[in-house]
Design a protein around this motif. Structure first.
Motif, mmCIF file in Angstrom:
data_model
loop_
_atom_site.group_PDB
_atom_site.id
_atom_site.type_symbol
_atom_site.label_atom_id
_atom_site.label_comp_id
_atom_site.label_asym_id
_atom_site.label_seq_id
_atom_site.Cartn_x
_atom_site.Cartn_y
_atom_site.Cartn_z
ATOM 1 N N GLU A 58 19.397 40.028 52.681
ATOM 2 C CA GLU A 58 20.718 40.287 52.291
ATOM 3 C C GLU A 58 21.527 39.911 52.735
ATOM 4 O OE1 GLU A 58 21.398 43.638 48.110
ATOM 5 O OE2 GLU A 58 20.943 44.380 50.326
ATOM 6 N N HIS A 59 21.874 38.386 52.095
ATOM 7 C CA HIS A 59 23.097 37.496 52.661
ATOM 8 C C HIS A 59 24.771 37.427 51.975
ATOM 9 C CE1 HIS A 59 25.127 34.370 54.946
ATOM 10 N NE2 HIS A 59 25.435 33.647 54.186
ATOM 11 N N VAL A 60 25.744 37.637 53.286
ATOM 12 C CA VAL A 60 27.075 38.215 52.635
ATOM 13 C C VAL A 60 28.078 37.099 53.197
ATOM 14 C CG1 VAL A 60 28.690 39.969 52.414
ATOM 15 C CG2 VAL A 60 26.304 40.672 51.539
ATOM 16 N N PRO A 61 28.777 35.984 52.526
ATOM 17 C CA PRO A 61 29.238 35.238 53.379
ATOM 18 C C PRO A 61 30.348 35.587 53.783
ATOM 19 C CG PRO A 61 29.025 34.789 50.798
ATOM 20 C CD PRO A 61 28.281 35.900 51.001
ATOM 21 N N PRO A 62 31.108 35.198 55.197
ATOM 22 C CA PRO A 62 32.991 35.916 55.250
ATOM 23 C C PRO A 62 33.771 35.618 54.677
ATOM 24 C CG PRO A 62 31.536 34.070 56.567
ATOM 25 C CD PRO A 62 30.511 34.383 55.640
ATOM 26 N N PHE A 63 33.523 34.422 53.721
ATOM 27 C CA PHE A 63 34.341 33.923 53.030
ATOM 28 C C PHE A 63 34.598 33.970 51.049
ATOM 29 C CE2 PHE A 63 34.445 31.520 56.730
ATOM 30 C CZ PHE A 63 36.229 31.552 56.884
ATOM 31 N N LEU A 64 35.518 33.941 51.086
ATOM 32 C CA LEU A 64 35.506 34.357 49.035
ATOM 33 C C LEU A 64 36.237 33.307 48.911
ATOM 34 C CD1 LEU A 64 35.216 35.741 45.998
ATOM 35 C CD2 LEU A 64 35.980 37.246 46.833
ATOM 36 N N ILE A 65 36.283 32.344 47.896
ATOM 37 C CA ILE A 65 37.139 32.029 46.968
ATOM 38 C C ILE A 65 37.664 32.817 45.283
ATOM 39 C CG2 ILE A 65 38.810 29.923 46.156
ATOM 40 C CD1 ILE A 65 37.340 28.741 47.994
ATOM 41 N N ALA A 66 39.453 33.471 45.565
ATOM 42 C CA ALA A 66 39.379 34.001 44.303
ATOM 43 C C ALA A 66 40.241 33.363 43.636
ATOM 44 C CB ALA A 66 39.973 35.749 44.476
ATOM 45 N N SER A 67 40.047 32.787 42.379
ATOM 46 C CA SER A 67 41.161 31.904 41.317
ATOM 47 C C SER A 67 41.644 32.672 40.425
ATOM 48 C CB SER A 67 40.527 30.746 40.929
ATOM 49 O OG SER A 67 40.460 29.874 41.482
ATOM 50 N N ILE A 68 42.786 33.186 40.792
ATOM 51 C CA ILE A 68 43.956 34.818 40.259
ATOM 52 C C ILE A 68 44.313 34.749 39.037
ATOM 53 C CG2 ILE A 68 43.792 35.920 42.144
ATOM 54 C CD1 ILE A 68 46.355 35.461 43.116
ATOM 55 N N THR A 69 44.339 33.530 38.466
ATOM 56 C CA THR A 69 45.214 32.491 37.333
ATOM 57 C C THR A 69 44.465 31.235 36.864
ATOM 58 O OG1 THR A 69 47.164 32.596 36.013
ATOM 59 C CG2 THR A 69 47.144 32.217 38.438
ATOM 60 N N SER A 70 44.419 31.467 35.743
ATOM 61 C CA SER A 70 44.635 29.713 35.118
ATOM 62 C C SER A 70 45.986 29.812 34.938
ATOM 63 C CB SER A 70 43.604 29.401 33.962
ATOM 64 O OG SER A 70 43.863 30.639 32.885
ATOM 65 N N ASN A 71 46.650 30.387 35.243
ATOM 66 C CA ASN A 71 47.628 29.173 34.906
ATOM 67 C C ASN A 71 48.934 28.681 35.683
ATOM 68 O OD1 ASN A 71 50.492 28.976 33.166
ATOM 69 N ND2 ASN A 71 50.846 31.015 32.175
ATOM 70 N N CYS A 72 49.674 27.824 35.670
ATOM 71 C CA CYS A 72 50.366 27.223 36.843
ATOM 72 C C CYS A 72 51.235 26.436 35.263
ATOM 73 C CB CYS A 72 49.478 26.157 37.653
ATOM 74 S SG CYS A 72 50.614 25.848 38.343
ATOM 75 N N ASN A 73 52.421 25.939 36.975
ATOM 76 C CA ASN A 73 53.574 25.379 36.174
ATOM 77 C C ASN A 73 54.094 23.869 36.200
ATOM 78 O OD1 ASN A 73 54.039 26.622 39.049
ATOM 79 N ND2 ASN A 73 56.232 25.575 39.074
ATOM 80 N N LEU A 74 52.883 23.478 37.162
ATOM 81 C CA LEU A 74 53.358 22.522 37.908
ATOM 82 C C LEU A 74 52.032 21.458 36.886
ATOM 83 C CD1 LEU A 74 54.027 21.929 41.755
ATOM 84 C CD2 LEU A 74 55.515 22.055 39.897
ATOM 85 N N HIS A 75 52.207 19.994 37.003
ATOM 86 C CA HIS A 75 51.236 19.612 36.326
ATOM 87 C C HIS A 75 50.621 17.829 37.453
ATOM 88 C CE1 HIS A 75 51.836 20.986 32.690
ATOM 89 N NE2 HIS A 75 51.435 20.483 32.116
ATOM 90 N N CYS A 76 49.831 18.302 38.723
ATOM 91 C CA CYS A 76 49.836 17.850 39.846
ATOM 92 C C CYS A 76 49.076 16.469 39.328
ATOM 93 C CB CYS A 76 49.330 17.848 40.930
ATOM 94 S SG CYS A 76 50.822 19.375 41.109
#
Length: 377
Positions: A58-76
């Motif tokens: 069972e392979h487990v990677p050392p990194f996880l990316i977590a996008s904890i919200t879909s809200n943002c105040n900017l429009h880059c």
């Protein structure tokens, strides 16, 4: 005979190198160095957990990316998250709760995941999740923020919880940053740097590298300014187009090679800083490390995805554990069918092969639906 590439060994060495560099970068700050030393011990424990899982197949990677919200105040301009509709202005619906993120962090710790990158949207809009992350001291949480919500409350939080590392987005100098992110953003980020430096809080910056700013963001003047402000980490994120009308901003192979050369020189010239390139030269890591090879992504609604730039999923952590999410049929197909190792023009293989990724996602989702249908007796 050339030795077969070992992604587990590569990523483990990568984690330990980053932490070792961070200890060296903060050696004059006893409080920061003490935390980094403790984290390095925790990192070795996590590495042993992953190795034990690997021995079980069972392979487990050392990194996880977590996008904890879909809200943002900017429009880059050119924001991948808005282009694929992951980030919106409307009030988020059916997002993972603070408690669900706490469970995910606990499960990640049990599996031996050492780094969880908190992203969004704008992650500082989720104070409860940030609080939950601060309590999980065995995991390092780089927080990718636009910096506009940095206030005294968060400064105190980062001072107390040294496993929370603010990584502020900047595009170069004032003109390029404000042109992409909005008027006044550059001044706010620089002001944040000054406040963080006063409190001896380690911080970094995230730079989206495009054709328009590649020379500026890798220049001695820009990096020197960051060093003077106390910045300890620079993460170069190559721009990944998510629509055909923005492809002209993506780097060419020659520009990517030049960036890697500049990063190599910067690491020698600025030993007080850590430099990371993403996705960087995929050849050095044996191909793309997304889809669970080196990391994977959980979006704000709980979908397990190969990468933030590849928003396809066949499993949701609301319905299952993080361990089971790593067994995603989609991840399995991308790895077994060698999609992550495919030859491509350069940059992001998952974007270039997006139609193939989408097809695997649909097949996996279809099989999941088929197996969920009750059979008659």
């Amino acid at each position: 005979m050339e030795k077969e590439f070992d992604i587990q060994e590569y990523m483990t060495r990568g984690v330990e190198r980053v932490v070792t560099d961070a200890i060296r970068a903060t050696i004059k700050n006893p409080k920061e160095s003490a935390f980094m030393a403790r984290f390095m011990m925790a990192s070795k424990v996590a590495s042993a957990k992953r190795k034990k899982m690997e021995e079980k197949g069972e392979h487990v990677p050392p990194f996880l990316i977590a996008s904890i919200t879909s809200n943002c105040n900017l429009h880059c301009a050119g924001c991948y998250s808005r282009c694929n509709n992951s980030t919106k202005d409307s009030k988020p619906v059916n997002q993972l709760s603070d408690e669900e993120w706490q469970r995910i962090f606990n499960e990640a710790d049990e599996l031996g995941i050492s780094f969880i990158l908190l992203a969004g949207g704008e992650p500082l809009l989720r104070a409860g999740v940030i609080d939950a992350a601060g309590k999980k001291t065995s995991i390092l949480f780089p927080i990718f923020t636009n910096g506009t919500f940095m206030n005294e409350k968060y400064l105190k939080k980062f001072d107390k919880c040294r496993n929370l590392l603010p990584i502020m987005s900047i595009e170069g100098g004032r003109e390029k940053t404000d042109n992409r992110r909005g008027a006044g953003v550059y001044e706010k980020i620089v002001s944040n740097m000054d406040e963080l430096k006063k409190k001896d809080i380690i911080f970094g910056v995230s730079v989206t590298v495009t054709k328009e700013n590649i020379k500026e963001v890798s220049s001695k003047n820009f990096i020197g300014m960051l060093s003077d402000k106390g910045c300890k980490a620079v993460i170069f994120v190559e721009y990944v187009p998510v629509s055909s009308d923005s492809e002209e901003l993506a780097l060419t192979d020659d520009e990517r090679d030049n960036l890697n050369t500049e990063i190599f020189c910067l690491r020698k010239e600025h030993e007080e800083m850590v430099f990371v390139s993403f996705p960087g030269d995929e050849k050095s890591s044996g191909g793309c490390i997304a889809a669970g090879r080196g990391f994977f992504h959980i979006n704000s609604h709980g979908d397990a995805e190969p990468c933030p730039f590849s928003p396809y999923s066949d499993i949701n952590v609301k319905e299952t554990s993080l361990k089971e999410a790593l067994k995603s049929r989609l991840f399995h197909e991308l790895q077994n069918e060698k999609v992550l190792l495919d030859e491509h023009k350069g940059g992001c293989v998952l974007y270039e092969k997006r139609h193939q990724v989408e097809k695997y996602s649909q097949i996996a989702e279809g099989e999941k639906y088929f197996h969920s249908i009750p059979t008659s007796k």
